[in-house]
Scaffold this motif. Sequence first.
Motif, PDB file in Angstrom:
ATOM      1  N   LEU A   1     -55.282 -12.765  -8.964  1.00 21.55           N
ATOM      2  CA  LEU A   1     -56.326 -12.050  -8.229  1.00 21.55           C
ATOM      3  C   LEU A   1     -57.015 -10.975  -9.075  1.00 21.55           C
ATOM      4  CD1 LEU A   1     -54.495 -11.573  -4.788  1.00 21.55           C
ATOM      5  CD2 LEU A   1     -56.091 -13.385  -5.454  1.00 21.55           C
ATOM      6  N   ASN A   2     -56.816 -11.040 -10.379  1.00 20.61           N
ATOM      7  CA  ASN A   2     -57.430 -10.043 -11.249  1.00 20.61           C
ATOM      8  C   ASN A   2     -58.952 -10.064 -11.067  1.00 20.61           C
ATOM      9  OD1 ASN A   2     -57.390  -7.989 -13.120  1.00 20.61           O
ATOM     10  ND2 ASN A   2     -57.471  -9.373 -14.876  1.00 20.61           N
ATOM     11  N   ILE A   3     -59.519  -8.949 -10.666  1.00 17.28           N
ATOM     12  CA  ILE A   3     -60.921  -8.901 -10.262  1.00 17.28           C
ATOM     13  C   ILE A   3     -61.889  -9.371 -11.345  1.00 17.28           C
ATOM     14  CG2 ILE A   3     -62.768  -7.344  -9.487  1.00 17.28           C
ATOM     15  CD1 ILE A   3     -60.636  -5.763  -7.963  1.00 17.28           C
ATOM     16  N   PRO A   4     -61.698  -8.993 -12.624  1.00 12.50           N
ATOM     17  CA  PRO A   4     -62.642  -9.466 -13.650  1.00 12.50           C
ATOM     18  C   PRO A   4     -62.716 -10.992 -13.786  1.00 12.50           C
ATOM     19  CG  PRO A   4     -61.394  -7.598 -14.480  1.00 12.50           C
ATOM     20  CD  PRO A   4     -60.760  -7.995 -13.176  1.00 12.50           C
ATOM     21  N   ARG A   5     -61.728 -11.714 -13.270  1.00 15.20           N
ATOM     22  CA  ARG A   5     -61.815 -13.181 -13.284  1.00 15.20           C
ATOM     23  C   ARG A   5     -62.928 -13.678 -12.366  1.00 15.20           C
ATOM     24  NH1 ARG A   5     -57.016 -17.077 -14.373  1.00 15.20           N
ATOM     25  NH2 ARG A   5     -55.835 -15.918 -15.949  1.00 15.20           N
ATOM     26  N   TYR A   6     -63.246 -12.882 -11.378  1.00 15.48           N
ATOM     27  CA  TYR A   6     -64.176 -13.337 -10.348  1.00 15.48           C
ATOM     28  C   TYR A   6     -65.486 -12.557 -10.333  1.00 15.48           C
ATOM     29  CZ  TYR A   6     -59.745 -15.321  -8.857  1.00 15.48           C
ATOM     30  OH  TYR A   6     -58.548 -16.000  -8.835  1.00 15.48           O
ATOM     31  N   ILE A   7     -65.467 -11.335 -10.880  1.00 14.78           N
ATOM     32  CA  ILE A   7     -66.673 -10.495 -10.903  1.00 14.78           C
ATOM     33  C   ILE A   7     -66.869  -9.966 -12.315  1.00 14.78           C
ATOM     34  CG2 ILE A   7     -67.792  -8.420 -10.002  1.00 14.78           C
ATOM     35  CD1 ILE A   7     -66.046  -8.694  -7.499  1.00 14.78           C
ATOM     36  N   ASP A   8     -67.979 -10.322 -12.927  1.00 17.57           N
ATOM     37  CA  ASP A   8     -68.309  -9.792 -14.249  1.00 17.57           C
ATOM     38  C   ASP A   8     -69.210  -8.578 -14.048  1.00 17.57           C
ATOM     39  OD1 ASP A   8     -68.985  -9.217 -16.816  1.00 17.57           O
ATOM     40  OD2 ASP A   8     -70.049 -11.088 -17.231  1.00 17.57           O
ATOM     41  N   SER A   9     -68.627  -7.402 -14.196  1.00 12.63           N
ATOM     42  CA  SER A   9     -69.373  -6.168 -13.911  1.00 12.63           C
ATOM     43  C   SER A   9     -70.040  -5.587 -15.152  1.00 12.63           C
ATOM     44  CB  SER A   9     -68.438  -5.121 -13.304  1.00 12.63           C
ATOM     45  OG  SER A   9     -67.404  -4.790 -14.220  1.00 12.63           O
ATOM     46  N   THR A  10     -69.928  -6.295 -16.297  1.00 12.27           N
ATOM     47  CA  THR A  10     -70.531  -5.764 -17.518  1.00 12.27           C
ATOM     48  C   THR A  10     -72.049  -5.886 -17.465  1.00 12.27           C
ATOM     49  OG1 THR A  10     -70.314  -7.913 -18.608  1.00 12.27           O
ATOM     50  CG2 THR A  10     -68.505  -6.346 -18.900  1.00 12.27           C
ATOM     51  N   GLU A  11     -72.723  -4.923 -18.071  1.00 11.02           N
ATOM     52  CA  GLU A  11     -74.185  -4.948 -18.142  1.00 11.02           C
ATOM     53  C   GLU A  11     -74.620  -5.999 -19.163  1.00 11.02           C
ATOM     54  OE1 GLU A  11     -76.454  -3.304 -16.383  1.00 11.02           O
ATOM     55  OE2 GLU A  11     -74.895  -2.348 -15.168  1.00 11.02           O
ATOM     56  N   PRO A  12     -75.727  -6.691 -18.909  1.00 12.72           N
ATOM     57  CA  PRO A  12     -76.211  -7.687 -19.876  1.00 12.72           C
ATOM     58  C   PRO A  12     -76.463  -7.045 -21.230  1.00 12.72           C
ATOM     59  CG  PRO A  12     -77.411  -7.863 -17.796  1.00 12.72           C
ATOM     60  CD  PRO A  12     -76.592  -6.613 -17.712  1.00 12.72           C
ATOM     61  N   GLU A  13     -76.128  -7.774 -22.289  1.00 12.67           N
ATOM     62  CA  GLU A  13     -76.294  -7.252 -23.640  1.00 12.67           C
ATOM     63  C   GLU A  13     -77.773  -7.175 -24.005  1.00 12.67           C
ATOM     64  OE1 GLU A  13     -74.699  -8.176 -28.193  1.00 12.67           O
ATOM     65  OE2 GLU A  13     -74.115  -9.463 -26.499  1.00 12.67           O
ATOM     66  N   ASP A  14     -78.141  -6.102 -24.677  1.00  8.31           N
ATOM     67  CA  ASP A  14     -79.526  -5.929 -25.136  1.00  8.31           C
ATOM     68  C   ASP A  14     -79.656  -6.622 -26.491  1.00  8.31           C
ATOM     69  OD1 ASP A  14     -82.109  -5.137 -25.508  1.00  8.31           O
ATOM     70  OD2 ASP A  14     -81.645  -3.037 -25.932  1.00  8.31           O
ATOM     71  N   LEU A  15     -80.124  -7.861 -26.476  1.00 15.59           N
ATOM     72  CA  LEU A  15     -80.148  -8.680 -27.683  1.00 15.59           C
ATOM     73  C   LEU A  15     -81.359  -8.353 -28.569  1.00 15.59           C
ATOM     74  CD1 LEU A  15     -79.204 -12.108 -26.054  1.00 15.59           C
ATOM     75  CD2 LEU A  15     -77.693 -10.555 -27.300  1.00 15.59           C
ATOM     76  N   GLN A  16     -81.133  -8.388 -29.876  1.00 14.98           N
ATOM     77  CA  GLN A  16     -82.214  -8.210 -30.837  1.00 14.98           C
ATOM     78  C   GLN A  16     -82.912  -9.562 -31.055  1.00 14.98           C
ATOM     79  OE1 GLN A  16     -82.983  -5.271 -32.543  1.00 14.98           O
ATOM     80  NE2 GLN A  16     -81.404  -4.058 -31.527  1.00 14.98           N
ATOM     81  N   ASP A  17     -84.211  -9.544 -31.215  1.00 18.91           N
ATOM     82  CA  ASP A  17     -84.987 -10.758 -31.423  1.00 18.91           C
ATOM     83  C   ASP A  17     -85.368 -10.864 -32.902  1.00 18.91           C
ATOM     84  OD1 ASP A  17     -87.551 -12.432 -31.584  1.00 18.91           O
ATOM     85  OD2 ASP A  17     -86.974 -12.750 -29.482  1.00 18.91           O
ATOM     86  N   ILE A  18     -84.771 -11.858 -33.587  1.00 26.26           N
ATOM     87  CA  ILE A  18     -84.993 -11.984 -35.022  1.00 26.26           C
ATOM     88  C   ILE A  18     -86.460 -12.276 -35.335  1.00 26.26           C
ATOM     89  CG2 ILE A  18     -84.350 -13.250 -37.101  1.00 26.26           C
ATOM     90  CD1 ILE A  18     -82.153 -11.483 -35.913  1.00 26.26           C
TER      91      ILE A  18
END
Length: 785
Positions: free
Chosen positions: A433-450
């Motif tokens: 029942l570990n919550i991160p298995r079911y809910i990804d609470s991380t903010e989307p990564e700010d990707l660099q555009d080559i």
Amino acid sequence: MPIKKSELYSSLWKSCDELRGGMDASQYKDYVLVLLFVKYVSDKYAGQPDAVIEVPAGGSFADMAALKGDKEIGDKINKIIARLAEANDLKGVIDVADFNNDDKLGKGKEMQDRLSNLVGIFENPALDFSGNRAEGDDILGDAYEYLMRNFATESGKSKGQFYTPAEVSRVMAKVIGISAASSASQNIYDPTCGSGSLLLKAVDEAPVAVTIYGQEKDNATAALARMNMILHNNPSADIWKDNTLSTPHWVQNDGNLKTFDFAVANPPFSDKAWSNGIDPFNDPYGRFENGVPPRKNGDYAFLQHLIRSLKSTGKGAIILPHGVLFRGNAEGEIRKNIVRKGYIKGIIGLPPNLFYGTGIPACIIVIDKENAVARRGIFMIDASKGFVKDGNKNRLRHQDIHKIVDVFTRQAETPRYARMVSYAEIKANDYNLNIPRYIDSTEPEDLQDIAAHLSGGIPDHDIDGLAPYWQVFPALKDALFTADRPGYSRLTVDAREIRPVIFNHPEYAAYTQTVKDLFAEWQARNTPLLKGIRVGDSPRKLIETLAEDLLAAFGAARLIDRYDVYQRLMTYWTEAMQDDVYMLVADGWQVNSELVPPALVIARYFAAEQGVIEHLELERDEYTRTIEELEEEQGGEGGLLEDAGNDKGNLTKASVKARLKAIGDDPEYDDERRVLGEYLKLTDEEAAAGRKVKDAQKELDAKVTAKYTALTVDEVKALVVDDKWMAALAAVVQDELDRVSQALTGRIKQLAERYTTPLPALDAEVEFTSVKVEGHLKKMGFAWN
């Protein structure tokens, strides 16, 4: 004037200063809280024959106050407390602390002075509790809560477990659904009740007076709970002192545990001694039918005890460490069996470092036996990101509590925050029942555009990431960006102009007006409520009404988090407004300088006079600046004021006059005499300007004083509600609007600066610079290798 909550708290905390040094907080809390209890019951019940607490002759706070300076004060205080305890069946509750203990309180004169000072603090007339309780607001109960929080903070990791943070208690109280209780025959139980704070928060949510049961194995902590119940006007609460797991007190005639309508618990985390005194494999109460917990970890022992103690329709909540959600072996089997029975309604993951006994993250497991059969999943919330730092601990804010409860109550799926997890998905994860298995609470990564770094331009996908803004300001997007090449755009304005373009755009102006209109509508609805405050009203109910209406009003606001606005109101309430309201419900609309600061009176009635003073101050300050400039120009070495200082090197009117006298009429010093004269003239003009300011201020002060005595009730209401409270809250709304523009401006600037110079341009710049450096080196006789 009634005591303000903030002053009450600081006065009580000051009493602890008399005890620090001889013992730690886990011990001196017993002394302070007993005195608080005796003072409270004496003020409330002394001389009342039918009171819920009897204050016998020789058993009151007045008897304690009479002992100040007495050589036997410690022993005599013990006897006073003993009389009060004997009269109210409170032996072993309020007589735990020994006021004659010379190891803790000092010997002879030291004890005499310490206890005399301690009693003297509680003797302060401002701490007269008989007239300081508004209907529905336990000021003393809140003070007790404040002291408990501070004692827990100072007690350290191993001794702060007697207290459940009030914010967590409020969440638990709301999610168990006790607000739906309909009969006084219903009850609530806490098997590890500590000081009783969690129980009391749950009871506060009930619309009827439910029956309270609690058990606590620590003697001193059980005593705190009993006192806490009485201070919160629940003297009939049944608090039992014993070990819940080995010796549960409430047992039915058939030998089974008594069952309850509601239950809450914050047991000791991972208790290694949980099985002392019991044989869990042959438990007479059948608590471990889902499996026996590991011998040195009692988390699932307390969870199963709570489940067994609930009626078939019962609901409860328990705080446990996150490990219970994923640990395997025996605990994994127990968890699977409990999940399969449908008992777990929800799991709320909390931020780390909330609790005083541990810094590890914890969760609330919400139990609902009534709807277990029909349940098809578990509602999970990851609330680990919502908190504020508070000293060395973290604390849930008002907005965090409200959001958790709102989302849980509505079972509202919220990206990166909450979702319903089906039993099928849980089974597929082997009942982990570990919550991160079911809910990804991380903010989307700010990707660099080559490609953007190579060829320039701002990626359209980054611009589209600001879609919530463009939904509100569609034309603003076109005003800021234009197409560059497929998939990329460029900024049409200089980076320094982004903010002005946003602020001056008609869509942004229309948006800000819409938000201000929402506040104005809320203000119009609630101003009559605030101006209608009467003696005896409940401040707690008032702020609840205001806050809930504000939260609902800003539900329609786009780009602004309504919970942020709600939090700003609650912060203002805590820091300022509640003290005003408590004064009003005690004394009515009687004007004083705390309720109506002079600045408010001046702003409304004497703005012109204040403007004159400010103009005079500017004139005075101009003379001051001119003098400072003259000193800086001529006061240094070789300057014409160099010799005009006093013994300490400072220029004064007297030292300048002395220098003038010394040089006399000697023509050699004509230039110096001129500057000295100029300095004196400036100081005279500065002094004259200062006198004008002082005279004008004195005249204004007299007008303000006279106005205070002439203010009508309606004028006081306008000053407090319109000019003070509503003006402060309007500024809050403006701050939130500013945050919107700042966030948008900041992100666009970040993107523009990130891709402003493509790599080929950087290479060209490097090449150009290299050539220049090589040329300079050759001129200096060095070869570039």
